[in-house]
Design a protein around this motif. Structure first.
Motif, PDB file in Angstrom:
ATOM      1  N   ARG A 166       0.832  -1.201   0.000  1.00  0.00           N
ATOM      2  CA  ARG A 166       0.000   0.000   0.000  1.00  0.00           C
ATOM      3  C   ARG A 166       0.866   1.250   0.000  1.00  0.00           C
ATOM      4  O   ARG A 166       1.979   1.256   0.526  1.00  0.00           O
TER       5      ARG A 166
ATOM      6  N   HIS B  19     -12.124  10.927  -0.933  1.00  0.00           N
ATOM      7  CA  HIS B  19     -13.222  10.198  -0.314  1.00  0.00           C
ATOM      8  C   HIS B  19     -14.298  11.157   0.184  1.00  0.00           C
ATOM      9  O   HIS B  19     -15.507  10.937   0.000  1.00  0.00           O
TER      10      HIS B  19
ATOM     11  N   ASP C  20     -19.546   8.895  -9.204  1.00  0.00           N
ATOM     12  CA  ASP C  20     -19.183   7.501  -9.514  1.00  0.00           C
ATOM     13  C   ASP C  20     -19.331   6.660  -8.250  1.00  0.00           C
ATOM     14  O   ASP C  20     -18.396   6.587  -7.431  1.00  0.00           O
TER      15      ASP C  20
ATOM     16  N   ALA D 292     -19.149   3.504  -7.786  1.00  0.00           N
ATOM     17  CA  ALA D 292     -18.142   2.436  -7.728  1.00  0.00           C
ATOM     18  C   ALA D 292     -16.821   2.969  -7.167  1.00  0.00           C
ATOM     19  O   ALA D 292     -16.139   2.297  -6.382  1.00  0.00           O
ATOM     20  N   ARG D 293     -16.433   4.174  -7.578  1.00  0.00           N
ATOM     21  CA  ARG D 293     -15.193   4.780  -7.059  1.00  0.00           C
ATOM     22  C   ARG D 293     -15.316   5.034  -5.567  1.00  0.00           C
ATOM     23  O   ARG D 293     -14.368   4.832  -4.804  1.00  0.00           O
TER      24      ARG D 293
ATOM     25  N   ASP E 189     -17.034   3.328  -3.504  1.00  0.00           N
ATOM     26  CA  ASP E 189     -16.888   2.021  -2.833  1.00  0.00           C
ATOM     27  C   ASP E 189     -15.415   1.639  -2.725  1.00  0.00           C
ATOM     28  O   ASP E 189     -14.968   1.109  -1.703  1.00  0.00           O
ATOM     29  N   ARG E 190     -14.659   1.899  -3.816  1.00  0.00           N
ATOM     30  CA  ARG E 190     -13.230   1.572  -3.773  1.00  0.00           C
ATOM     31  C   ARG E 190     -12.493   2.409  -2.738  1.00  0.00           C
ATOM     32  O   ARG E 190     -11.633   1.912  -2.009  1.00  0.00           O
ATOM     33  N   LEU E 191     -12.835   3.686  -2.689  1.00  0.00           N
ATOM     34  CA  LEU E 191     -12.194   4.546  -1.686  1.00  0.00           C
ATOM     35  C   LEU E 191     -12.563   4.113  -0.272  1.00  0.00           C
ATOM     36  O   LEU E 191     -11.729   4.130   0.650  1.00  0.00           O
ATOM     37  N   ASP E 192     -13.829   3.750  -0.078  1.00  0.00           N
ATOM     38  CA  ASP E 192     -14.265   3.245   1.235  1.00  0.00           C
ATOM     39  C   ASP E 192     -13.454   2.019   1.634  1.00  0.00           C
ATOM     40  O   ASP E 192     -12.996   1.878   2.791  1.00  0.00           O
ATOM     41  N   GLU E 193     -13.296   1.102   0.698  1.00  0.00           N
ATOM     42  CA  GLU E 193     -12.579  -0.154   0.994  1.00  0.00           C
ATOM     43  C   GLU E 193     -11.114   0.115   1.335  1.00  0.00           C
ATOM     44  O   GLU E 193     -10.571  -0.454   2.287  1.00  0.00           O
ATOM     45  N   GLU E 194     -10.476   0.984   0.561  1.00  0.00           N
ATOM     46  CA  GLU E 194      -9.058   1.275   0.824  1.00  0.00           C
ATOM     47  C   GLU E 194      -8.869   1.941   2.177  1.00  0.00           C
ATOM     48  O   GLU E 194      -7.965   1.585   2.958  1.00  0.00           O
TER      49      GLU E 194
ATOM     50  N   GLU F 163      -9.312  -0.640   4.976  1.00  0.00           N
ATOM     51  CA  GLU F 163      -8.134  -1.501   5.142  1.00  0.00           C
ATOM     52  C   GLU F 163      -7.004  -0.767   5.869  1.00  0.00           C
ATOM     53  O   GLU F 163      -6.309  -1.343   6.726  1.00  0.00           O
TER      54      GLU F 163
END
Length: 561
Positions: free
Chosen positions: A199, A213, A293, A295-296, A298-303, A306
């Motif tokens: 990361r 985000h 977006d 989907a974006r 969601d990706r930012l949330d996931e990153e 983590e």
């Protein structure tokens, strides 16, 4: 050697002071007079436990002092230097025992523990007799005596050096293993490092990530606000700010010819209209650029999730993860190097153990040969000392386990006091008299190889008489030519061999009984020897025999004071 002994309010002794010389000295006296007082006092000065019963009745405390000369006592002098208790070559041991049971000790006028008394006195005096406090019963002392008898100090020095090297190598390996940890721990560290290295953790990236985000999470609200704002600025129905400014400027323009002062106001409205147009253009551009977006998001949330999980795992903030990664990287690199160091340390330890085994094998061979010589010599002396058929054996027992500074074996002095009996450890011999004579035989055979400057024998002649008693006296005198010997005896044959003779007697004054000690001259010695031989009535024949005993002893080589 022991040069002075002082007792005050000890047992039945009100006050006794004895000046001692080199050679063999004896202490005699009537039963109950207190012959063993000096030995008992020395035992307490060597760290033995005491109780209030040793304090003279009516006194508040007992005081004991022993003064030693350190010539020929290099080990004791070294001990005093190491303990910072030296005092111009003197060695003064003092102990006070109170009537309430407490006690205190001093070495050269400085407070000392009983443990220190015991350590120091073990280098100054050896006490043999019918009691449990005897150095020769201690297996470490037995081994030390055997090594001294073997007289091969270079082999012992090599053994000690080999053990020190092995010990140092083992400590180095232990430290590396403690720092290195086990394989599972190392693998876990590598796993953590890999997680972090996958990361981006820089401060700039994290700031951008969090900004993106927040922007994506608030995009819908931003769009609604933009639309509401544009409607308020650019509504063409007449309610927008642009149309309102245009209408106001047109109305004022019609009146300016009659009121020229309105020109400035019209100018301000014109400027405001220009700024409103710029604001509308900016808002429309932002609206066009706004990326809705999901989907974006969601990706930012996931990153971010983590990264927060990693921060919790490492007990730090998300912004500190980069430093944690760098620390882990350094530690894993260090552990990789430690693995190589550990393998090298293991090889060095193996070499050190092999070197110790070689040095220990040399010492073992020397001890085996010396043990046989000492066994033969002591067995022969036991026969002379009235223990015909008895035998002495030096048993060497192989020591298992890791390298030891004492070598690969332990020693046990074994004795069979009578023919047909199996040899048993010296420390288990039941008869005190036999034990004392065996101790004498060992000391004579080794001629003081234990390097102790002073040897004390308490009633070494118990249970013997006649010719054997005279042999015991001769052996004690022989030992006294090498070391200072002090013997408590009740046999004239032994006392006649002494270089100096002390008589202990009871004195009663004002209803109080106490012990007194006197150094005897030749005439007084004749009378004391006669008493020891003749009982209640001393005859001329008894005195003649006493003189003959003294004359025979005097023909031996005298000790040099």
């Amino acid at each position: 050697m022991l040069s002075r002994l002082f007792l005050k309010d000890f047992a039945i002794a009100a006050e006794i002071e004895v000046e001692l010389r080199p050679g063999m000295g004896v202490i005699s006296g009537e039963t109950g007079a207190g012959k063993s007082l000096l030995v008992d006092a020395l035992l307490l000065l060597t760290g033995a436990r005491a109780d209030a019963g040793v304090v003279r009745h009516g006194a508040s405390k007992a005081e004991l002092i022993a003064e030693f000369e350190l010539d020929g006592a290099a080990s004791a002098a070294h001990w005093l230097r190491e303990a910072e208790l030296e005092s111009d070559g003197e060695c003064l041991l003092r102990r006070v025992i109170r009537a309430d049971g407490g006690s205190r000790a001093w070495i050269n006028s400085r407070p000392a523990t009983l443990g220190q008394l015991a350590e120091l006195s073990a280098l100054l005096v050896g006490i043999h007799g019918q009691h449990e406090h005897q150095a020769l019963l201690d297996r470490r002392q037995q081994l030390a005596l055997l090594d001294a008898f073997a007289a091969e100090p270079s082999a012992l020095t090599a053994l000690s050096a080999a053990h020190r090297r092995w010990r140092d190598c083992r400590r180095s390996l232990s430290e590396l293993e403690a720092e290195h940890g086990d394989a599972e721990q190392i693998e876990l560290l590598r796993h953590h490092l890999a997680e972090l290295e996958r990361r981006q953790l820089s401060a700039e990236y994290l700031s951008t990530l969090q900004t993106d985000h927040r922007r994506q999470a608030a995009a819908q609200d931003i769009l609604a606000s933009l639309q509401q704002g544009l409607q308020a600025l650019a509504d063409e129905t007449g309610r927008g700010a642009r149309r309102q400014l245009q209408s106001a400027s047109a109305a004022l323009q019609r009146a300016v010819q009659h009121a020229p002062e309105l020109a400035d106001t019209i100018e301000l409205l014109s400027s405001a209209a220009i700024q409103v147009d710029e604001a509308i253009a900016n808002a429309e551009r932002i609206q066009d650029d706004l990326d809705l977006d999901p989907a974006r998001l969601d990706r930012l949330d996931e990153e971010l999730s983590e990264l927060h999980d990693l921060a919790r795992k490492h007990r730090c903030t998300m912004e500190e993860l980069e430093a944690v990664r760098d620390q882990l990287n350094k530690r894993v690199s260090r552990l990789d190097n430690l693995e190589e160091e550990r393998r090298r340390a293991e090889a060095e330890l193996s070499q050190a153990e092999q070197a110790w085994q070689g040095a220990a094998a040399v010492v073992s061979a020397i001890r085996a040969q010396a043990g046989q010589r000492l066994s033969d010599a002591v067995s022969a002396l036991m026969s002379e000392l009235g223990m015909a058929g008895g035998r002495f054996e030096v048993a060497l027992e192989r020591h298992s386990g890791e390298p030891n500074e004492l070598g690969a074996e332990r020693v046990e002095f074994m004795v069979s006091a009578n023919p047909g009996q199996p040899a048993r450890p010296l420390r288990r011999v039941a008869s005190g008299g036999e034990l004392a004579r065996i101790s004498l035989a060992i000391e004579v055979a080794s001629l003081g190889a234990d390097a102790l400057p002073t040897l004390i024998f308490d009633e070494v002649d118990s249970g013997i008489g006649g010719a054997v008693a005279e042999v015991v006296g001769q052996k004690l005198r022989q030992l006294g030519e090498k070391r200072q010997v002090l013997c408590v005896t009740h046999l004239a044959q032994v006392a006649a061999q002494a270089h100096q003779h002390f008589r202990v007697s009871k004195v009663t004054q004002e209803g109080q009984t106490s012990s007194a000690i006197q150094r005897l001259g030749k005439t007084e010695r004749v009378e004391e020897l006669s008493r020891m031989m003749g009982g209640v009535e001393i005859t001329a024949a008894t005195r003649t025999l006493a003189r003959q005993l003294l004359d025979r002893a005097a023909n031996s080589e005298p000790v040099v004071p």
